[in-house]
Motif scaffolding. Structure first.
Motif, mmCIF file in Angstrom:
data_model
loop_
_atom_site.group_PDB
_atom_site.id
_atom_site.type_symbol
_atom_site.label_atom_id
_atom_site.label_comp_id
_atom_site.label_asym_id
_atom_site.label_seq_id
_atom_site.Cartn_x
_atom_site.Cartn_y
_atom_site.Cartn_z
ATOM 1 N N ASN A 119 -42.858 27.688 1.059
ATOM 2 C CA ASN A 119 -43.007 26.226 1.035
ATOM 3 C C ASN A 119 -44.195 25.841 1.921
ATOM 4 O O ASN A 119 -44.819 26.702 2.531
ATOM 5 C CB ASN A 119 -41.718 25.592 1.549
ATOM 6 N N LYS A 120 -44.506 24.550 1.971
ATOM 7 C CA LYS A 120 -45.609 24.115 2.835
ATOM 8 C C LYS A 120 -45.082 23.294 4.002
ATOM 9 O O LYS A 120 -43.950 22.797 3.962
ATOM 10 C CB LYS A 120 -46.626 23.315 2.030
ATOM 11 N N ASP A 121 -45.926 23.146 5.033
ATOM 12 C CA ASP A 121 -45.615 22.275 6.186
ATOM 13 C C ASP A 121 -44.271 22.601 6.835
ATOM 14 O O ASP A 121 -43.536 21.705 7.250
ATOM 15 C CB ASP A 121 -45.597 20.783 5.753
ATOM 16 N N VAL A 122 -43.940 23.859 6.930
ATOM 17 C CA VAL A 122 -42.644 24.243 7.509
ATOM 18 C C VAL A 122 -42.710 24.175 9.031
ATOM 19 O O VAL A 122 -41.731 23.835 9.686
ATOM 20 C CB VAL A 122 -42.238 25.650 7.005
ATOM 21 N N VAL A 123 -43.883 24.486 9.586
ATOM 22 C CA VAL A 123 -44.075 24.335 11.036
ATOM 23 C C VAL A 123 -45.216 23.342 11.256
ATOM 24 O O VAL A 123 -46.337 23.547 10.776
ATOM 25 C CB VAL A 123 -44.412 25.680 11.708
ATOM 26 N N ASP B 46 -48.902 24.505 9.637
ATOM 27 C CA ASP B 46 -49.991 23.525 9.540
ATOM 28 C C ASP B 46 -51.213 24.015 10.320
ATOM 29 O O ASP B 46 -51.528 23.512 11.399
ATOM 30 C CB ASP B 46 -49.525 22.155 10.038
ATOM 31 N N MET B 47 -51.893 25.011 9.741
ATOM 32 C CA MET B 47 -53.069 25.574 10.411
ATOM 33 C C MET B 47 -54.206 24.555 10.444
ATOM 34 O O MET B 47 -54.956 24.490 11.418
ATOM 35 C CB MET B 47 -53.534 26.858 9.704
ATOM 36 N N ALA B 48 -54.328 23.768 9.360
ATOM 37 C CA ALA B 48 -55.408 22.768 9.328
ATOM 38 C C ALA B 48 -55.223 21.796 10.489
ATOM 39 O O ALA B 48 -56.188 21.422 11.165
ATOM 40 C CB ALA B 48 -55.405 22.040 7.992
ATOM 41 N N GLY B 49 -53.987 21.415 10.742
ATOM 42 C CA GLY B 49 -53.692 20.494 11.856
ATOM 43 C C GLY B 49 -54.014 21.127 13.194
ATOM 44 O O GLY B 49 -54.579 20.483 14.086
ATOM 45 N N LEU B 50 -53.673 22.401 13.341
ATOM 46 C CA LEU B 50 -53.937 23.100 14.605
ATOM 47 C C LEU B 50 -55.437 23.236 14.851
ATOM 48 O O LEU B 50 -55.910 23.143 15.989
ATOM 49 C CB LEU B 50 -53.271 24.490 14.568
ATOM 50 N N GLU B 51 -56.168 23.451 13.736
ATOM 51 C CA GLU B 51 -57.613 23.669 13.855
ATOM 52 C C GLU B 51 -58.399 22.363 14.020
ATOM 53 O O GLU B 51 -59.600 22.385 14.314
ATOM 54 C CB GLU B 51 -58.128 24.425 12.610
#
Ligand code: NAI
Length: 476
Positions: free
Chosen positions: A321-325, A350-355
């Motif tokens: 799934n997406k956006d699980v963390v 959410d790697m995009a959010g972390l980056e």
């Protein structure tokens, strides 16, 4: 021969490991024995998009032994084993100076631009010809053909400026560039393709979506849902390779730590078992009451990530799934908690959010291991940039379990290629007798002695002595 790999001089090392793997892959070797002479794949031009590992090398060379022409790319930017790729290019008979194997376009640590370039290379055959079969893992090769046909139909590629992620932007650019060169390349490819055989849960989901929407262009065999695939590779494979990835990446002691596994499907079950086997205290999160109940009955605490995120030392996503963390949850994690994904795509975390600018600073420790420090000073360790860590940080599943998966792949390729007219556009699973055959091919190697039904037992159960032994509804 055209190809692009990291270093051909690794071929000897790769060949030695391939030879060792062959011994551990009795299903694939039985396929060579059974079909090597008849060559049911003669004329097949297979575009393979699947992790370019040692195990995959044995699959590729089995397809070739059955008569196929093959071109290969990996289905993940980090999963290629460079010695495997080199050995496949050089081939069993070739030399580094004079390679005579299979064109491979894969190396460990591709950029996303390079990844999609590689995927294109497997569909185009020399002399203007195209692939006529796809062997896919996650559905990227299939997706590219479908998006290409759509763009050619409308005469317009989607505008890269409208992309919602960096990866989508790259795909849109690929489509734009291809439309400027030809307005029927993808349509020609789609017309050539007799079918696709799909390896994993996430790719299979995409296929069923396309079938429902009526956009699927060619028949597909769902290899994932052969019992001898998902109930073995997804489960026992991850039981082996999850902790392998954590150990190679961090070498932290797992025993006694609190580990959270998000998702208790086949991959989650193997992952939770893997961590429990090391003595971790495992907590499972689920959205499905049946899987949540299974996890509870298997002895795991079941909770929500929000409730336990600040107590966990290791957090693994296994949902597809997406956006699980979310980034908010990452900020709440313990200092130096390990965060990794074993599902197919990197959008589970959410790697995009972390980056994003200002959220955290990244320090690379070694390939595929990064420490991300938040402004408050707390940090988390993220493996493989959120991409599947058992292949990014380790070498994926071991040969024996992949022999089961890949024997299904070979049977599925033979099925669609040689009986094309029996498979109108749709998504199919292999018949149960083939599933049972795959299992049977792996029993001797483990010293398993199978009980044979008596005639009267068989008629009591309403079965044939030779199987199949279960109804289609049976869930194993
Ligand atoms: P599955 O469908 O059996 O299990 C996924 C589970 O996650 C389901 O039980 C679902 O209810 C649960 N889930 C979904 N959203 C959730 C959420 N927000 N929070 C908690 N749980 C949630 O799928 P399977 O076969 O276990 O595969 C999972 C992923 O792993 C897929 O992307 C698949 O392609 C990939 N995969 C990776 C492998 C590897 O070697 N890394 C091997 C095989 C599959």
């Amino acid at each position: 021969m055209d190809f692009k790999v990291a270093d051909l001089s690794l071929a000897d090392y790769g060949r030695t490991e391939i030879t060792l793997a062959e011994h551990e892959m009795p299903g694939l070797m039985a396929m060579r024995e059974q079909y090597g002479e008849a060559k049911p794949l003669a004329g097949a031009k297979i575009a393979g998009s699947l992790h370019m590992t040692i195990q995959t090398a044995v699959l590729i060379e089995t397809l070739v032994a059955l008569g196929a022409d093959v071109r290969w790319a990996s289905c993940n930017i980090f999963s290629t084993q460079d010695h495997a790729a080199a050995a496949v290019v050089v081939g069993p008979e070739g030399t580094v100076e004079n390679p005579s194997g299979v064109p491979v376009f894969a190396w460990k640590g591709e950029t996303l631009e390079e990844y999609w370039w590689c995927t294109q290379q497997i569909l185009d055959w020399p002399a203007g010809e195209f692939a006529n079969m796809i062997l896919d893992d996650g559905g990227d090769a299939t997706l590219l053909v479908h998006l290409g046909v759509e763009a050619e139909k409308t005469g317009q590629a989607p505008d890269p400026a409208t992309a919602t992620s960096g990866e989508q932007r790259i795909i849109f650019e690929v489509l734009q560039a291809s439309l400027t060169q030809s307005n029927d390349r993808w349509t020609k490819i789609a017309n050539e393709i007799k079918g696709v055989t799909e390896e994993t849960t996430t790719g299979v989901l995409r296929l069923y979506d396309m079938m429902r929407e009526g956009s699927l262009l060619f028949p597909a065999i769902n290899v994932n849902d052969s019992v001898t695939k998902s109930k073995f590779d997804n489960k026992y494979g991850c039981r082996h390779s999850l902790i392998d990835g954590i150990n190679r990446a961090t070498d932290v002691l797992i025993g006694g730590k609190v580990a959270v596994v998000c998702g208790y499907g086949d991959v989650g079950k193997g992952s939770a078992d893997s961590l429990r086997g090391q003595g971790a205290r495992v907590i499972v999160t689920e959205i499905d009451p049946i899987c949540a109940l299974q996890a509870a009955m298997d002895g795991y605490q079941v909770s929500t990530l929000d409730d336990v995120v600040d107590t966990a030392d290791i957090i693994i996503t296994a949902t597809g799934n997406k956006d699980v963390v979310t980034v908010d949850q990452m900020k709440r994690m313990k200092h130096n908690a390990i965060l990794a994904n074993i599902g197919h795509f990197d959008n589970e975390i959410d790697m995009a959010g972390l980056e994003a600018d200002g959220v955290a600073t990244r320090k690379n420790v070694k390939p595929q291991v990064d420490v991300w420090t938040f402004p408050e000073g707390n940090a988390i360790i993220v493996l493989s940039e959120g991409r599947l860590m058992n292949l990014g940080n380790a070498t994926g599943h071991p040969s024996f379990v992949m022999s089961n998966s890949f024997t299904n792949q070979v049977l599925a390729q033979i099925e669609i290629y040689s009986k094309t007219e029996e498979y109108p556009v749709g998504v199919y699973v292999l018949p149960k007798h083939l599933d049972e055959m795959v299992a049977r091919l792996h029993l001797d190697a483990l010293g398993v002695k199978l009980t044979t039904l008596t005639d009267s037992q068989a008629s009591y159960l309403g079965l044939d002595v030779a199987g199949p032994y279960k109804s289609e509804q049976y869930r194993y």
